[in-house]
Design a protein around this motif. Structure first.
Motif, short mmCIF file in Angstrom:
data_model
loop_
_atom_site.label_atom_id
_atom_site.label_comp_id
_atom_site.label_asym_id
_atom_site.label_seq_id
_atom_site.Cartn_x
_atom_site.Cartn_y
_atom_site.Cartn_z
N GLY A 64 0.82 -1.20 0.00
CA GLY A 64 0.00 0.00 0.00
C GLY A 64 0.86 1.26 0.00
O GLY A 64 2.05 1.21 0.31
N ALA A 65 0.23 2.36 -0.36
CA ALA A 65 0.86 3.67 -0.29
C ALA A 65 0.23 4.39 0.90
O ALA A 65 -0.96 4.71 0.88
N LEU A 66 1.02 4.62 1.93
CA LEU A 66 0.53 5.24 3.16
C LEU A 66 0.78 6.73 3.13
O LEU A 66 1.76 7.19 2.54
N ASN A 67 -0.08 7.49 3.79
CA ASN A 67 0.05 8.95 3.82
C ASN A 67 0.27 9.42 5.25
O ASN A 67 -0.53 9.12 6.13
N HIS A 68 1.34 10.17 5.45
CA HIS A 68 1.68 10.74 6.77
C HIS A 68 1.99 9.68 7.82
O HIS A 68 1.87 9.95 9.02
N ALA A 69 2.37 8.48 7.42
CA ALA A 69 2.58 7.38 8.37
C ALA A 69 3.80 7.63 9.25
O ALA A 69 4.86 8.01 8.78
N ASP A 70 3.62 7.39 10.54
CA ASP A 70 4.74 7.38 11.48
C ASP A 70 5.44 6.03 11.30
O ASP A 70 4.95 4.99 11.77
#
Length: 133
Positions: A64-70
């Motif tokens: 997946g392409a995660l957004n703003h992930a820590d």
């Protein structure tokens, strides 16, 4: 503004439930980087069914392409999961503005990075085989 990280997790088929739980955690509870009150960064989908070849794969790949992930929180979540086959778990992460994946695997009960911090074409003690020789 977004901050995208491409993530893949390779697992043994016995750990499908854990991969699904990781995807649910990413969608609902995973913290944002540098924003402590924001949660939910995306999800992972199984992509193994779309692989080519005539044989059944011996691992399952979720991506997946995660957004703003820590990403520290993601690595901690993977490390803390009770995997049925921990030595089969591989976590690949390519953060925004990077052109390579970093690889983590569970060895000796710990999640460890198995890639240089920065890729280099200089010979720095890494060995490879030239496929053209």
């Amino acid at each position: 503004m977004s901050w995208v990280a491409n993530v893949m997790v390779s697992i043994d088929p016995d750990d499908r439930g854990n991969a699904e739980a990781l995807g649910d955690w990413l969608r609902e509870e995973a913290p944002w980087r540098r924003q402590p009150d924001a949660f939910g960064v995306g999800f992972l989908s199984p992509i193994t069914d779309g692989w080519g070849g005539w044989k059944y794969p011996e691992c399952w790949l979720w991506a997946g392409a995660l957004n703003h992930a820590d990403l520290d929180a993601l690595r901690q979540r993977v490390a803390d999961t009770s995997w049925r086959q921990p030595n089969a778990v591989q976590l690949f992460v390519m953060d925004q503005e990077e052109s390579f994946f970093r690889l983590w695997m569970i060895r000796g009960g710990k999640l460890r990075q198995f890639a240089p911090l920065e890729p280099s074409e200089e010979d720095e003690g890494f060995y490879w085989t030239d496929a053209t020789s």
